[in-house]
Design a protein around this motif. Structure first.
Motif, mmCIF file in Angstrom:
data_model
loop_
_atom_site.group_PDB
_atom_site.id
_atom_site.type_symbol
_atom_site.label_atom_id
_atom_site.label_comp_id
_atom_site.label_asym_id
_atom_site.label_seq_id
_atom_site.Cartn_x
_atom_site.Cartn_y
_atom_site.Cartn_z
ATOM 1 N N GLN A 99 0.173 -7.165 -10.939
ATOM 2 C CA GLN A 99 0.469 -8.497 -11.476
ATOM 3 C C GLN A 99 1.149 -9.391 -10.445
ATOM 4 N N VAL A 100 1.983 -8.793 -9.611
ATOM 5 C CA VAL A 100 2.678 -9.564 -8.571
ATOM 6 C C VAL A 100 1.737 -9.886 -7.421
ATOM 7 N N GLY A 101 0.794 -8.981 -7.163
ATOM 8 C CA GLY A 101 -0.070 -9.138 -6.003
ATOM 9 C C GLY A 101 0.530 -8.510 -4.766
ATOM 10 N N ILE A 102 1.029 -7.254 -4.929
ATOM 11 C CA ILE A 102 1.497 -6.497 -3.767
ATOM 12 C C ILE A 102 0.271 -5.824 -3.165
ATOM 13 N N MET A 103 -0.301 -6.465 -2.160
ATOM 14 C CA MET A 103 -1.562 -6.027 -1.583
ATOM 15 C C MET A 103 -1.308 -4.966 -0.513
ATOM 16 N N THR A 104 -2.096 -3.889 -0.577
ATOM 17 C CA THR A 104 -1.925 -2.792 0.371
ATOM 18 C C THR A 104 -3.252 -2.458 1.035
ATOM 19 N N GLY A 105 -3.167 -1.552 2.009
ATOM 20 C CA GLY A 105 -4.369 -1.010 2.619
ATOM 21 C C GLY A 105 -5.087 -0.095 1.651
ATOM 22 N N GLY A 106 -6.148 0.557 2.118
ATOM 23 C CA GLY A 106 -7.043 1.267 1.231
ATOM 24 C C GLY A 106 -6.665 2.682 0.860
ATOM 25 N N PHE A 107 -5.582 3.229 1.425
ATOM 26 C CA PHE A 107 -5.207 4.598 1.083
ATOM 27 C C PHE A 107 -4.556 4.628 -0.295
ATOM 28 N N TYR A 108 -4.931 5.624 -1.098
ATOM 29 C CA TYR A 108 -4.367 5.711 -2.445
ATOM 30 C C TYR A 108 -2.909 6.164 -2.431
ATOM 31 N N SER A 109 -2.537 6.972 -1.457
ATOM 32 C CA SER A 109 -1.137 7.383 -1.308
ATOM 33 C C SER A 109 -0.662 6.996 0.084
ATOM 34 N N GLU A 110 0.639 6.841 0.233
ATOM 35 C CA GLU A 110 1.225 6.411 1.511
ATOM 36 C C GLU A 110 0.611 5.096 1.986
ATOM 37 N N ALA A 111 0.222 4.234 1.049
ATOM 38 C CA ALA A 111 -0.385 2.954 1.405
ATOM 39 C C ALA A 111 0.657 2.027 2.044
ATOM 40 N N ARG A 112 0.206 1.139 2.876
ATOM 41 C CA ARG A 112 1.084 0.179 3.553
ATOM 42 C C ARG A 112 0.915 -1.206 2.946
ATOM 43 N N ILE A 113 2.038 -1.879 2.711
ATOM 44 C CA ILE A 113 1.998 -3.241 2.175
ATOM 45 C C ILE A 113 1.467 -4.191 3.233
ATOM 46 N N GLN A 114 0.498 -4.990 2.858
ATOM 47 C CA GLN A 114 -0.070 -5.988 3.767
ATOM 48 C C GLN A 114 0.422 -7.398 3.449
ATOM 49 N N SER A 115 0.605 -7.683 2.168
ATOM 50 C CA SER A 115 1.089 -9.007 1.772
ATOM 51 C C SER A 115 1.579 -8.952 0.335
ATOM 52 N N VAL A 139 -1.814 -2.694 -4.852
ATOM 53 C CA VAL A 139 -3.211 -2.804 -5.237
ATOM 54 C C VAL A 139 -4.014 -3.224 -4.011
ATOM 55 N N THR A 140 -5.238 -2.736 -3.916
ATOM 56 C CA THR A 140 -6.099 -3.106 -2.800
ATOM 57 C C THR A 140 -6.877 -4.369 -3.120
ATOM 58 N N ILE A 141 -7.565 -4.870 -2.124
ATOM 59 C CA ILE A 141 -8.393 -6.056 -2.319
ATOM 60 C C ILE A 141 -9.515 -5.774 -3.323
ATOM 61 N N ASP A 142 -9.853 -4.500 -3.496
ATOM 62 C CA ASP A 142 -10.887 -4.103 -4.462
ATOM 63 C C ASP A 142 -10.294 -3.791 -5.835
ATOM 64 N N ASN A 143 -9.018 -4.145 -6.013
ATOM 65 C CA ASN A 143 -8.333 -3.974 -7.299
ATOM 66 C C ASN A 143 -8.101 -2.508 -7.667
ATOM 67 N N GLU A 144 -7.942 -1.665 -6.645
ATOM 68 C CA GLU A 144 -7.613 -0.261 -6.861
ATOM 69 C C GLU A 144 -6.104 -0.074 -6.741
ATOM 70 N N ILE A 145 -5.510 0.677 -7.667
ATOM 71 C CA ILE A 145 -4.075 0.934 -7.638
ATOM 72 C C ILE A 145 -3.750 1.930 -6.533
ATOM 73 N N THR A 146 -2.682 1.652 -5.806
ATOM 74 C CA THR A 146 -2.229 2.534 -4.732
ATOM 75 C C THR A 146 -0.753 2.845 -4.905
ATOM 76 N N THR A 147 -0.305 3.890 -4.234
ATOM 77 C CA THR A 147 1.123 4.207 -4.191
ATOM 78 C C THR A 147 1.577 4.228 -2.743
ATOM 79 N N LEU A 148 2.861 3.947 -2.537
ATOM 80 C CA LEU A 148 3.385 3.721 -1.186
ATOM 81 C C LEU A 148 4.067 4.932 -0.578
ATOM 82 N N GLY A 149 4.158 6.036 -1.321
ATOM 83 C CA GLY A 149 4.838 7.215 -0.812
ATOM 84 C C GLY A 149 6.180 7.408 -1.498
ATOM 85 N N ARG A 150 6.641 8.651 -1.530
ATOM 86 C CA ARG A 150 7.899 8.976 -2.193
ATOM 87 C C ARG A 150 9.054 8.185 -1.584
#
Length: 414
Positions: A99-115, A139-150
């Motif tokens: 909902q906020v638009g925390i955009m990340t790279g394409g990895f489902y885990s350990e994803a990195r915030i891009q914007s 979330v990715t540009i393809d609207n897939e949910i990701t996590t950023l790591g523990r």
């Protein structure tokens, strides 16, 4: 009105009573005239329970579905905290990473915030609402949910603070700051008033659990004012500052230990140009982080290469090592999961000689054998037997007199 970003970890929102206490602290900050954005982790051990449940269902759960599952813990805690704030007579809204638009790279885990899309957050803040955001997810540009790591809700909070140009980012946890060592291991460990970004980053990477390492990287890169404080007391916390802002330069600021390490040794590797590059490139291609590396002197055309990885990556590393064994003609592979890394960290190491000698002498005097050594300008790390980790931390801490009350005004705890 300035913006304050506050982050509350899982222990801070572990039950209804604690959530209500967090709501009171958030409302107090809002009533002091600040606009408040809050980042929240999942309640207590929720993330562990969800992960355990996943592995009860499947020995190898699909990464996409694991991310979908693991992200749900934060959605529970943000909704409950929004309800608690509303009960105190304040307007609040909970928002997921999507909902906020925390955009990340394409990895489902350990994803990195891009914007991060600051528009939604600012719009809600301008309406006088307290905005409560889910940490750890994107979330990715393809609207897939990701996590950023523990532990990465810290990273979410600092990224939000940087995006909003916030006045300050307060990380609330179950400790009241950063200590010279884990007080559970070293009873006379001293709380620091200040610590530099570089020192905090090394401590986070080397076993201190107070802050997620990527959050410190972002705070340094975007000049975010960062403070570590307790959720349960009103005591002053530890301020993370630029190196030039330190009140006084101490030689060693802290000692850490990390038992989440494993050593892999490739034995009888052909000693030819480019062989190390080939080995570590193949490991890097699978996104496994290598830490310490030692290569022995060549003997009869072969050499041994040892390196450390996180224990969670050992299985994947061994799969690659077996493939490499066949490709490069390696004679054997050995592993050791019973190791720990102990480290001394301090910006004062840059200008003081003999620090390594003092650390090695502290270990030698206690009969602790060093297996591997790694150094930089501000840290010295040794790999030892994991059974001796706590003993080693106490010995090094005492050798540098970090618990000495005569030094209590040198820095601020964190």
């Amino acid at each position: 009105m300035g913006i304050i970003v506050q982050k509350f970890g899982g222990t801070s929102v572990a039950d209804a009573t604690k959530i209500k206490n967090v709501a009171k602290r958030v409302v107090q900050t809002h009533d002091e005239g600040h606009r408040v954005a809050v980042v929240v982790s999942a309640m207590g051990d929720t993330t562990d329970r969800l992960e355990n449940l996943a592995y009860e269902i499947s020995a190898n759960p699909p990464e996409r579905e694991l991310a979908m599952l693991m992200s749900t813990g934060e959605q529970v805690s943000i909704a409950l905290l929004a309800m608690a704030v509303s009960e105190l007579g304040h307007r609040a809204i909970s928002l997921t990473g999507t909902q906020v638009g925390i955009m990340t790279g394409g990895f489902y885990s350990e994803a990195r915030i891009q914007s991060i899309n600051r528009g939604r957050i600012l719009s809600e803040l301008e309406q006088g609402k307290i905005v409560i955001l889910a940490g750890y997810q994107g979330v990715t540009i393809d609207n897939e949910i990701t996590t950023l790591g523990r532990g990465a809700s810290d990273t979410t909070a600092v990224a939000v603070a940087a995006t909003l140009d916030a006045d300050r980012c307060d990380i609330y946890t179950d400790v009241d700051g950063v200590y010279t060592a884990d007080p559970r291991i070293v009873p006379n460990a001293r709380k620091l008033g200040q610590i530099t970004h570089d020192e905090m980053l090394e401590m986070a990477r080397l076993g201190a659990k107070v802050l997620h390492s990527r959050s410190v990287e972002l705070a340094k890169k975007f000049d975010v004012n960062l403070c570590v404080r307790s959720s349960f007391t009103e005591s002053e916390g530890t301020i993370v500052v630029k190196e030039g802002e330190m009140i006084e330069e101490v030689v060693v600021s802290g000692v850490t230990s990390d038992k989440d390490q494993a050593k892999v040794s490739l034995l009888g590797v052909p000693d030819t140009p480019g062989i190390a590059a080939r080995i570590f490139q193949e490991i890097a291609d699978t996104h496994i982080n290598i830490d310490m590396i030692i290569q022995n002197i060549s003997h009869e055309g072969t050499t041994d290469i040892s390196f450390t990885v996180a224990k969670k990556d050992l299985g994947a590393t061994l799969k690659i090592a077996e493939i490499l064994k066949a490709k490069i003609g390696c004679q054997n592979i050995s592993t050791d999961k019973n190791i720990a890394k102990v480290s001394a960290i301090g910006i004062g190491m840059k200008s003081h000689v003999g620090i390594a000698a003092r650390m090695f002498r502290a270990l030698a005097d206690e009969g602790i054998n060093i297996q591997m050594i790694s150094t930089s300008e501000i840290k010295i790390s040794c790999v030892i037997d994991d059974r001796e980790a706590e003993h080693a931390v106490r010995a090094i801490h005492d050798r540098f007199e970090l618990g000495n009350t005569s030094n209590e005004n040198v820095g601020i705890q964190g």
